[in-house]
Design an enzyme around this catalytic site. Structure first.
Site, PDB file in Angstrom:
ATOM      1  NE  ARG A 198     -57.666  -9.107 -94.240  1.00  0.00           N
ATOM      2  CZ  ARG A 198     -56.481  -8.692 -94.666  1.00  0.00           C
ATOM      3  NH1 ARG A 198     -56.369  -7.494 -95.258  1.00  0.00           N
ATOM      4  NH2 ARG A 198     -55.422  -9.439 -94.534  1.00  0.00           N
ATOM      5  CD  GLU A 231     -52.043  -5.291 -88.107  1.00  0.00           C
ATOM      6  OE1 GLU A 231     -52.728  -6.025 -88.845  1.00  0.00           O
ATOM      7  OE2 GLU A 231     -50.983  -4.762 -88.486  1.00  0.00           O
TER       8      GLU A 231
END
Lengths: 137, 484, 484, 137
Positions: free
Chosen positions: C101, C172
């Site tokens: 991430r 997402e």
């Protein structure tokens, strides 16, 4: 009565009536002649009903956990009454508490039941078995 | 013998008492009725069921109570302590075994002996009569919260004598609710008479300053019972109890699963019972409510069972029931372990706490549902009083004979068994066949319309198969049993 | 660099692509953009997220989806298959690990190696970039339901390139929702720009007949986020995505715990987003909704956790959210075992099935709550467009600078952090301090009144202590953090 | 700064900001001078902040499961930087998945942390410990 007569009931001090009603309905729909002796039925009442109607099988329900005590000796009483060869099924919550199913099943088979069913069994399963055991269809 | 709703004289109670206490040896321990009252007075207020319920009602709290009972005293105490400490139970039960419920104390004794020799409980509850006064007092003394007797006993007179003298402060059951779903061949005359004894006994305790709470058994057969049916039984039993001097009553209802209908049911149960008690001249009565989590078949899978338990807990909290009776993740398997029982309690506790500041707002749907439940219940109640020529006891007996009140799936041959309940398209319980219930056209058309809506949605004619599908539905994860 | 809400040319996308794909060796596998599209077309429709969501929306079904991801490919596949088969998940995720991430692929690689040598996952998710195209395709091919990428990546361009080419059909995140709650020092200019790349890529897929669903991350910081805040972010991100050619959007919201507010939030999210998309010229867009079960602290006890999970499931079903993201009974302990994950799914499945025929009826309370959420959200959105001189990208950046939009408890230094949320006396989330949100007196007074009601009930002045009490409350079994 | 200066932050690639905010508030309320370096903090940033402010303790939070990898070597780096004696606490969801707490605690103590806290610990507990460890009050 004929080859398709069976006795159903709930044994002992057990008053669970709903499943009994459904079994009655399902076996009748499947073509059996159901002699339903209802709840709170003693071993003697099962045997009496089977003798009177010439039933080929007795289906004992027990939902309240005392099944182990209530069912003990039923096969022997059948033998004494001259219907020793009758098919005996038992099903429901047969013992107090959550126990392994296999030992419970073994216990009832040793008591002389031909088939034993755990909680949650659908009537269709027992109907299929009973037809096979009675050589129907 | 005709049974009427008329307060017993103390002479009548005392003359019968002798006979009752003689039905099992332990009865002799409670011969002195006032000794029981003295013992009750020695207990702290924190162990009084009625007081704790009223406090909860006033504060908008929903209390949490399990079912629990095993064969032997020490094990039973251990179980209750576990549920109190690990389960955070607000109220405790002693669930009585099924032999005792049928007054088969001899068989209960055998169960006790076999439980001792096998090292596990062979009874599905606590045989309080066999254990007797002192053992029952040990139970009450071993925990910090009030304890209730929960059973299913048509003739519970000896059980009441022993447990009330032993400090239990709440007694479940009634002449109708512990007959129709719990017996096959016992007449209502008999059981109402048996329970007048129990209620008169509790009335005597009350007159002497000991408040015992009474709880008619709400869910009846626990399967697709329309609210008007269980409300009628609860209210008639409340009246019968009140006549004998009972002042504190908890009326019950078993979850149907549709949120609006369940909230409407709890609210109308409170409202209607207060209305009918007052209308019949019973003043200063305190009514609280109990919501029973899902009484029908449970999913075998524990995770799914937690879901069902939680929905009952949430509904109880949103309906503001005074207490909720809790199921366990082992429900489908029969009697739960104490750990599973405590888990059900903690899940429920979490939800009633989380939701204690919320209610279901009054909507058109809720208002309509409440209105229908009230119309239906009033129709049945008023007919009962009419056919009883003004007497509730005579009325309820005649009403059962005529099918004016009718409990679905009941084992008793004194129940007509003509009504057929099924869910509507939103999961609320309606009637496929209203049998001989004394309903006017408006009510009958309402039920017809609701069932027809579902039939159209499912493209099938409503029939008994629909009822069976509904009974099996929850086990398959659904509320409404739709065809595949 | 000024970022505007303007559709990128394909040239702009393609020229940047080279650079992005070069940031980690596995990028070279996806150089041929059309190969990814061809691969997507080879997949059955049953694996398309957008199609399954639209079918559910049309049929009033709430789909169930877990979070899940582990370090190694085979273990990840095993996990997803388990959740599909044992958890009955309708939709699957691949949750990406925290190193990926932050684009720290080197550290992710180390995590993979340590996971291999230690025999357990040392990463909290699936490092899709490191595993590369073929391994990601194996994941998609190993299951029977659509798979979504769930992460929290401010710069998710390479991750998008690899996973979309690998057959994932839902992505997402967004330039705001994956920045403000997930980064400390990254400017909104940068992340909006990064996500324009992702959205333009998905727009290109769409132009070529492959529908990829996009899901802005609804719950933001997951802690006491007022609906108007998360709605504003979701709608702005929907507009930004739509501009780049995205047609299918799932907008999200994290459960607050008050039933009326939660149902109002899901309904207004659907209504407002459709209104704003259309008003801004984006036609033929399909909006669905996702409800996140309780994102705050969980009780340690699993039975209590089941209660919290169930309440989220029940609310999602009553609100008719298109899908629900599921928590697990291990939530308080961090990443769950696969068994615990499947349990959370089955509990949720039981409830969404049981309640699929019920909704929360429209009440005055629900209507008022919806009206307030709409007023608040419109006030913020309209101010954003104004300060952006008509451009949503410019507007949202300036709005964050000015505190016109403000996310509570966000780690980003680009967030003002001036608003202070707290629960009102019914557990709904209000604002103790509305900071610089562009609210009129009516809205500000509404919040003041609601918080004051609670202060009076608790006999204390509203303060930050109230906020802290609310954050700890659920872990202690409560929704509203009352003083002892 | 004085005896009551401490550094708090969330280590590694972790962005959980809520608990960090509460710790900051609770320790400040308890009289500590809190230097909060926020989320996404590297080992170097913790040490740098401690040196610059003369802090007596570093409180490391980790909520996302990578704590084991992120915290390894922190004590050694403190020693190399000349603050080898500084008090180190760690707390949160320190490892991936549900694991026995004792082995996790052991692991962190071996890494050189003075105290380690499981998920769900209230700030008050760490405040009491820190006051004891720093001989405050």
């Amino acid at each position: 009565m004929g080859n398709k007569t069976i006795v159903t009931g709930v044994i002992g001090a057990d008053v669970h009536a709903v499943g009994n009603r459904i079994l009655d309905y399902a076996f009748s729909q499947a073509g059996f002649d159901v002699v339903n002796i209802g709840v709170l039925a003693s071993q003697e009442e099962f045997i009496q009903a089977a003798i009177e109607t010439g039933a080929k099988a007795i289906l004992v329900s027990s939902l309240y956990g005392h099944g182990e005590m209530d069912c003990r000796g039923l096969r022997e009483k059948c033998e004494e009454s001259g219907i020793g060869e009758i098919i005996l099924y038992a099903g429901g919550n047969l013992v107090v508490g959550k126990q392994e199913w296999e030992p419970v099943k073994e216990k009832f088979l040793e008591m002389g039941f031909n088939r034993v069913y755990p909680p949650g069994t659908l009537p269709e399963e027992a109907i299929t078995h009973l037809k096979a055991d009675l050589n129907i269809e | 013998m005709e049974v009427l709703n008329k307060k017993w004289s103390m002479e009548k109670l005392m003359s019968l008492r002798k006979e009752i206490l003689a039905t099992w040896p332990t009865g002799s321990d409670v011969e002195d009725i006032d000794a029981g009252i003295e013992y009750q007075k020695s207990l702290p207020k924190s162990k009084n069921f009625a007081a704790k319920l009223l406090h909860a009602k006033e504060n908008g709290i929903t209390l949490v109570q399990p079912r629990a009972g095993v064969a032997l005293v020490n094990e039973h105490i251990g179980l209750l302590q576990f549920l109190q400490n690990e389960g955070q139970a607000d109220l405790l039960p002693s669930t009585i075994d099924s032999y005792t419920r049928q007054n088969r104390y001899q068989e209960a004794e055998k169960g006790i002996q076999e439980s001792i020799s096998s090292g596990r409980s062979l009874l599905n509850g606590f045989p309080a009569v066999n254990h007797g006064l002192e053992n029952c007092r040990r139970v009450v003394e071993s925990v910090n919260v009030p304890v209730q007797v929960r059973h299913g006993t048509p003739d519970a007179r000896l059980l009441a004598e022993i447990t009330l003298a032993a400090g239990f402060t709440d007694y479940e059951g009634g002449g109708i609710s512990y007959n129709i779903p719990y017996a096959k061949n016992v007449s209502l005359e008999k059981t109402i008479y048996y329970w007048q004894y129990v209620d008169r006994l509790i009335g005597y305790y009350h007159e002497n300053g000991v408040v015992i709470n009474r709880e008619p058994f709400g869910p009846l057969t626990g399967t697709l019972v329309p609210p008007c049916i269980s409300h009628t039984v609860a209210i008639v039993e409340a009246i019968l109890a009140a006549e004998q001097g009972v002042h504190n009553l908890t009326l019950g209802y078993g979850q149907c699963g549709n949120l609006v209908q369940d909230v409407a049911a709890i609210q109308t149960l409170q409202e209607l019972s207060e209305e009918y008690l007052l209308k019949n001249g019973y003043e200063n009565r305190h009514v609280t409510t109990v919501f029973h989590q899902w009484m029908g078949g449970f999913p075998q899978d524990e995770a799914k069972a937690f879901g069902v338990i939680s929905w009952g807990a949430a509904t109880a909290a949103l309906a503001k029931a005074t207490k909720v009776i809790v199921k366990t993740p082992h429900e489908a398997m029969g009697i739960p372990t104490k750990e599973a029982n405590a888990q059900g309690l903690r899940t429920t506790k979490q939800l009633v706490n989380m939701l204690k500041d919320q209610t279901l707002p009054l909507t058109n749907e809720l208002a309509e549902e409440k209105e229908m439940i009230k119309k239906e219940t009033r129709a049945i109640l008023d007919t009962i009083l009419k056919v009883g020529d003004g007497d509730w006891a005579r009325g309820i007996i005649r009403a059962f004979e005529a099918g004016i009140i009718d409990v679905p799936f009941a084992p008793s041959r004194y129940n007509a068994g003509r009504i057929l309940p099924a869910r509507d398209n939103n999961g609320a319980i309606r009637m496929l066949d209203t049998g001989d219930l004394p309903f006017d056209k408006e009510i009958i058309d309402f039920h017809k319309k609701k069932i027809a809506e579902r039939g159209e949605a499912e493209e099938r004619e409503p029939s008994f198969q629909m009822v069976i599908d509904d009974i099996y539905a929850i086990g398959k994860g659904m509320l409404v049993g739709r065809p595949n």
